[in-house]
Structures are given as structure tokens and as C-alpha cells.
Design an enzyme around this catalytic site. Structure first.
Site, PDB file in Angstrom:
ATOM      1  N   GLU A 140      12.197   2.509  14.404  1.00  0.00           N
ATOM      2  CA  GLU A 140      11.261   3.550  13.949  1.00  0.00           C
ATOM      3  C   GLU A 140      10.015   3.450  14.834  1.00  0.00           C
ATOM      4  O   GLU A 140      10.010   2.729  15.817  1.00  0.00           O
ATOM      5  CB  GLU A 140      10.934   3.371  12.464  1.00  0.00           C
ATOM      6  CG  GLU A 140      10.312   2.018  12.132  1.00  0.00           C
ATOM      7  CD  GLU A 140       9.969   1.847  10.659  1.00  0.00           C
ATOM      8  OE1 GLU A 140       9.836   2.845   9.934  1.00  0.00           O
ATOM      9  OE2 GLU A 140       9.810   0.686  10.238  1.00  0.00           O
ATOM     10  N   ARG A 179       8.383   4.186  -4.637  1.00  0.00           N
ATOM     11  CA  ARG A 179       8.369   3.188  -3.560  1.00  0.00           C
ATOM     12  C   ARG A 179       7.319   2.105  -3.823  1.00  0.00           C
ATOM     13  O   ARG A 179       7.553   0.921  -3.563  1.00  0.00           O
ATOM     14  CB  ARG A 179       8.114   3.866  -2.203  1.00  0.00           C
ATOM     15  CG  ARG A 179       8.260   2.892  -1.039  1.00  0.00           C
ATOM     16  CD  ARG A 179       8.231   3.592   0.302  1.00  0.00           C
ATOM     17  NE  ARG A 179       6.952   4.246   0.550  1.00  0.00           N
ATOM     18  CZ  ARG A 179       6.686   5.014   1.598  1.00  0.00           C
ATOM     19  NH1 ARG A 179       7.632   5.234   2.499  1.00  0.00           N
ATOM     20  NH2 ARG A 179       5.508   5.569   1.757  1.00  0.00           N
ATOM     21  N   LYS A 182       6.513  -1.858   1.969  1.00  0.00           N
ATOM     22  CA  LYS A 182       5.308  -1.262   2.558  1.00  0.00           C
ATOM     23  C   LYS A 182       4.149  -2.222   2.326  1.00  0.00           C
ATOM     24  O   LYS A 182       3.295  -2.003   1.465  1.00  0.00           O
ATOM     25  CB  LYS A 182       5.041   0.125   1.961  1.00  0.00           C
ATOM     26  CG  LYS A 182       4.152   0.989   2.861  1.00  0.00           C
ATOM     27  CD  LYS A 182       4.201   2.450   2.472  1.00  0.00           C
ATOM     28  CE  LYS A 182       3.154   3.262   3.203  1.00  0.00           C
ATOM     29  NZ  LYS A 182       3.428   3.488   4.625  1.00  0.00           N
ATOM     30  N   ARG A 190      -6.780 -21.000  -1.544  1.00  0.00           N
ATOM     31  CA  ARG A 190      -5.736 -20.777  -0.559  1.00  0.00           C
ATOM     32  C   ARG A 190      -4.605 -21.807  -0.616  1.00  0.00           C
ATOM     33  O   ARG A 190      -4.826 -23.000  -0.426  1.00  0.00           O
ATOM     34  CB  ARG A 190      -6.341 -20.791   0.854  1.00  0.00           C
ATOM     35  CG  ARG A 190      -5.333 -20.399   1.939  1.00  0.00           C
ATOM     36  CD  ARG A 190      -5.953 -20.477   3.315  1.00  0.00           C
ATOM     37  NE  ARG A 190      -5.038 -19.974   4.336  1.00  0.00           N
ATOM     38  CZ  ARG A 190      -4.069 -20.696   4.882  1.00  0.00           C
ATOM     39  NH1 ARG A 190      -3.891 -21.943   4.521  1.00  0.00           N
ATOM     40  NH2 ARG A 190      -3.277 -20.159   5.812  1.00  0.00           N
ATOM     41  N   TYR A 229       0.834  -1.199   0.000  1.00  0.00           N
ATOM     42  CA  TYR A 229       0.000   0.000   0.000  1.00  0.00           C
ATOM     43  C   TYR A 229       0.873   1.254   0.000  1.00  0.00           C
ATOM     44  O   TYR A 229       2.086   1.186   0.201  1.00  0.00           O
ATOM     45  CB  TYR A 229      -0.955  -0.005   1.199  1.00  0.00           C
ATOM     46  CG  TYR A 229      -0.315   0.308   2.532  1.00  0.00           C
ATOM     47  CD1 TYR A 229       0.505  -0.617   3.156  1.00  0.00           C
ATOM     48  CD2 TYR A 229      -0.512   1.537   3.161  1.00  0.00           C
ATOM     49  CE1 TYR A 229       1.098  -0.334   4.369  1.00  0.00           C
ATOM     50  CE2 TYR A 229       0.085   1.834   4.379  1.00  0.00           C
ATOM     51  CZ  TYR A 229       0.883   0.888   4.978  1.00  0.00           C
ATOM     52  OH  TYR A 229       1.488   1.176   6.171  1.00  0.00           O
ATOM     53  N   HIS A 274      -0.095 -21.466   0.310  1.00  0.00           N
ATOM     54  CA  HIS A 274       0.973 -20.511   0.618  1.00  0.00           C
ATOM     55  C   HIS A 274       1.684 -20.022  -0.643  1.00  0.00           C
ATOM     56  O   HIS A 274       2.084 -18.870  -0.732  1.00  0.00           O
ATOM     57  CB  HIS A 274       1.989 -21.142   1.579  1.00  0.00           C
ATOM     58  CG  HIS A 274       1.543 -21.126   3.010  1.00  0.00           C
ATOM     59  ND1 HIS A 274       0.425 -21.777   3.448  1.00  0.00           N
ATOM     60  CD2 HIS A 274       2.058 -20.505   4.106  1.00  0.00           C
ATOM     61  CE1 HIS A 274       0.275 -21.564   4.747  1.00  0.00           C
ATOM     62  NE2 HIS A 274       1.256 -20.797   5.174  1.00  0.00           N
ATOM     63  N   LEU A 283      10.920   1.239   7.391  1.00  0.00           N
ATOM     64  CA  LEU A 283      10.370   1.722   6.132  1.00  0.00           C
ATOM     65  C   LEU A 283      10.920   3.126   5.948  1.00  0.00           C
ATOM     66  O   LEU A 283      10.653   4.015   6.775  1.00  0.00           O
ATOM     67  CB  LEU A 283       8.842   1.764   6.159  1.00  0.00           C
ATOM     68  CG  LEU A 283       8.295   2.212   4.796  1.00  0.00           C
ATOM     69  CD1 LEU A 283       8.241   1.038   3.836  1.00  0.00           C
ATOM     70  CD2 LEU A 283       6.960   2.878   4.925  1.00  0.00           C
TER      71      LEU A 283
END
Lengths: 292, 292
Positions: A179, A51, A147, A100, A32, A102, A203
């Protein structure tokens, strides 16, 4: 009626839906960005865009619309009548819906893209008076440089901080400050500006980059190095940076007052420089519009 | 038409949808369980149920249906005509949909619950011949004891292992083996059965518990301790455990053959003991049905 962006269309927010088989829902398999609109421009759009491209590449998600990201953010503001406001755009892309397992779907499925825009009121009091924060163990994964929406460590830690009345929490990993739960953190010691270097444990925020650039231009000495947890209270000043809140002074950590308990001189100087930068961008845009 | 469970109802899988504002989608803010149905019973249902309750409690998610979890799994099999089959039930609960903010919604919103059932074919070849696995750095977060959907570290690592032709990957954190991307790992050295102790760095699997219990009854010496990465190739035998695959022998790690390159004696003994346990449960159920 609020409109959100979903897989190429603008739809009413209450009609927006994704499959529960979406890998974003099952595996946190998505990325995101959050961009801030200042009424006439996005700050650091190019950097946010770059990014996002990197995050998608690291996760091997092929989102065909990626080159149009800035325009998609713009049109979402327009369709919601937010073009003249302060606003935030949240944009998420996941690997898409599949049975589903992995392993990534092979052949790949269409990624899911979702975005919403909201009017934004900056927290002026926090910036003026400064905030109280806490420390917390950094329980997050080792790819914080992506991110991604794998944010459970961030939300659990932030929730605990909020329950203690804190504005944010800063993370300690291997004895050093990395951070905050959704901000970067800077320290001032003497005439030095110190922040954690880019690594897989932080990040590297767009606002972090802007502050470093402003400081460099001002001739402020920058040290990109980790600050040890036990050095924390010896710092002269501490502040947080993020896209939504720009620069937020910290006045206490874990209940221990920093300095005089008010935003420090260097922090206020960097806030002023940020405001100058924003004013200069606004002036340039106004000028350009006048020429048009 | 396949039915899934969604927030208290059975709906067609292609009609199932959740809000993109669901915190499961935005923050990986949810938990899950996978239970295996052996045609007439769920193995370890009580333990799965207990673990789900713990996961929800650790995350402070209040799912009102939690006490009915076993019945909800049962009815999902029935509605899909899977009661006589080998099957898996996947069940996920998230904190629910709310405007995006790191903090938990206050007051809380209704959690989202989603489940699906699928017929299951055990991988007999893997169990018989053994599998090749690789090692990978443990990039996951520090609360692996919570069965959360914050699984990006698992999927990214597993994907890389699969691209190298590996069946699974085992993680190395601080120099020791923790577990695999979606299995626990056991080692045999001499007459000792060794596995990582329960901690925040592993998910203490239900099958892991069953194997430890069987081994204990057999008088096999159990050592719950971390195995160092450099000791790995000195192990006599290695195997993986999980709900779906029970016990899977490992015959090579990172391309290095273990022992004779075939499933070892102790591993085969534990597989036989597992089969005996399953046969005993089946016999008990048949007997009970006869009496009815």
C-alpha cells in the site's frame, strides 16, 4: 478559539496537554481514526467506528467511550463551528499514563483520548491531473492491519518521497506492492481492478472498501492479489485511495510515465461513481430535512 | 518531590506535560536512551551518547542540547538525590509539536526533550538462577538499529510473553533469531560465543558491545552470525544482555529446558568478567577521589 477533545472535555487547543509518561508518547501504544465530514455527513462512519473497535480490541485497550465515537466526532465539529464545512476529525486513544515498563499496566490505567477537527480543502488539482509517486521498501512492522500510532516507518518514508517532489510513496515488501504511506493503492490492467488483499501488511482502508463496493456494483472484475514490483509499469492505470483524498490518479512512478501521463478512463469512471454516491447521500439528507 | 527533565528545566513529575500534538505522541517520531548509574559512574556513557547522536541523525532531529547529554543525566540524578544509588536515567527526544501531517515540519519546530531518573534494584535472582523465555515472530519494523520510541511491536510481544509467565521473548525473523524485546541475545555452542551481527534488524546494545569486548580479551571465539530457530535447543547456553540487567542466563525456551536447567559455565564466566570490570572502574574512581 479552537477546541479539541481531551479525555471527555472540550479544551482550548493550546491548553491541551498529556503526561510525557503517557504510553502513547513513550511506546506508540495507541490507535487512531480519521473521519471525513462532507458538510452534512461523515462518509463511512459505521466502518470507521467498527475499525476503531477492532484496533482497540487487538491492542487490549478498554476505552469506555467507544460506543459514543460518532457523537463525539459530531460535537467536536459543532463546538468549532465546522458543521457546515468540509472537515476532518482526527481521534486518538492511547493506553494511558503509567511508570515506564514494556508490560501493559496492571491494573490498567485510564486510557487517554484526544481529538481535533479541522476544515478541509480537497486537493482538486491532484485528482484532476494525477500525481507522481515513488516506490520505497516497506520498512513498517507486520501489524499494519491495526491503525496504531506506531507510524515512524510511514513518516520517514513519506518524508523521503516528499523531498524527491513526490505526492506519495508505495511500499514494496517481499517483492510486491502492499500500500502507500497513508493511502491504499489500486491497479487497472485490461478490465481488471487489482489491489492487495486484506492482510497484516496493509490497513484495509474505508475508502478502499467503498471503491471495491462501487466497482462490484458496476460489474468491474476485482482481483484482490499482490502486484509484483516488476509488473508495476505494465499496469494500465494506478490510483490511490484514502479518507481525505478519496481517489487520486497516479500518472508516474519513480519518474516513469504511466500510459499517456493523464488519469486513465477506469480511474475517472470510479471518481465519477464516487461523486455520484456522495451526491446521492447529500440528496437523501436534504430530502429527509425537507420532510422534517 | 520527584523532578524530571523537560525541555531544559527540572520540573515536578506530576506537573510535566507535553502537547498531544507532539509528534512523539502522534507518530512515535522520537528517539531515546536508557543509561545505568552504578552509584559513582555511568557504564558506557560514551557509547550511549554516540548512539543517541546517531539515532537523532538518522531521524534528522536537531536537538541543540545533545552535546550536554552526559551532564544532563548527571544533574537529574543529583536533583533527585540519587547520586549514591544504583539508578537508571531514561531520556527521550522527539521531533516536537506541530499540526499533524506525515511530513516533517518545515521549518523544523523545537524538539521535545524529556528525562526521568529512578532508583534501580538489579534482579539478582534472575541472574543467579536464570530465566525462562519464549520465542515470538519478529513483528517489528525494519529499522530496529534506530533506538526509536516506535516500540509497539516490542511491548505487544513482551506483554504476551509475560502473560505466559516468561521473563522475555526472543524474536524470529525469516527463520533466524534477531534479539529480544528489550535485550540482545547470545548463544554458546562448544567454545563459540554467537550473536546476531549488527544490522537493521537489531539494536546493537551497549552491553552487547561490552560483552563482546570482554570475550575478545579472554580469547573466546566470537561468531557474529544469525542462529536459526531450529538450532535453538541445540545451543549449550543462552543469555540475554541489556543496560539494566547486564547478563541474564536463560535456562528454558518455550518450556524446553536448556542443558541442566541452570546457568552455564561460559555465561557465569562472562558474568564474573562483567563484575570484575565494574569493580575495576569503581576502584579507579575511588583512587582518583583519594588523590583529589
Amino acid at each position: 478559539m479552537e477546541k479539541v477533545y481531551l479525555n471527555g472535555k472540550h479544551v482550548n487547543r493550546e491548553d491541551a496537554s498529556v503526561s510525557p509518561d503517557d504510553r502513547g508518547f513513550l511506546f506508540a501504544d495507541g490507535v487512531y481514526e480519521v473521519v471525513r465530514w462532507y458538510g452534512s455527513f461523515f462518509l463511512g462512519m459505521e466502518e470507521h467506528h467498527r475499525r476503531l473497535i477492532r484496533s482497540l480490541r487487538e491492542m487490549e485497550i478498554d476505552w469506555p467511550e467507544v460506543e459514543h465515537f460518532p457523537e463525539l466526532c459530531h460535537s467536536l465539529l459543532e463546538v468549532n463551528g465546522l458543521s457546515e464545512n468540509q472537515a476532518l476529525v482526527y481521534f486518538q486513544i492511547t493506553r494511558g499514563a503509567a511508570r515506564r515498563t514494556h508490560q501493559y499496566p496492571n491494573p490498567p490505567v485510564a486510557p487517554t483520548s484526544y481529538a481535533f477537527a479541522s476544515a478541509f480543502n480537497p486537493d482538486k488539482e491532484a485528482r484532476l491531473k494525477g500525481v507522481a509517486i515513488s516506490t520505497a521498501p516497506d520498512i513498517r512492522w507486520a501489524r499494519c492491519d491495526i491503525k496504531s500510532v506506531s507510524l515512524l516507518g510511514n513518516t520517514m518514508s513519506f518524508q523521503k518521497a516528499r523531498e524527491k517532489g513526490m505526492y506519495e510513496c508505495i511500499f514494496i515488501r517481499n517483492g510486491v506492492i502492499t500500500e502507500a504511506s497513508h493511502s491504499n493503492v489500486f491497479f487497472i490492467k485490461g478490465s481488471n481492478l487489482i489491489t492487495h488483499p486484506p492482510s497484516n501488511h496493509i490497513l484495509s482502508g474505508i475508502t478502499r472498501g467503498i471503491i471495491l463496493e462501487l466497482a462490484r456494483k458496476e460489474g468491474i472484475r476485482i482481483i484482490e492479489d499482490a502486484v509484483h514490483a516488476e509488473e508495476l509499469l505494465q499496469m494500465d492505470e494506478v490510483f490511490l485511495t484514502s479518507t481525505s483524498s478519496e481517489v487520486t490518479p497516479v500518472i508516474s512512478i519513480d519518474g516513469n510515465q504511466l500510459g499517456s501521463g493523464t488519469p486513465g478512463e477506469m480511474t475517472r469512471r470510479l471518481i465519477a461513481l464516487t461523486e455520484d454516491k456522495l451526491a446521492a447521500i447529500i440528496a437523501t439528507i436534504k430530502n429527509a430535512n425537507r420532510i422534517k
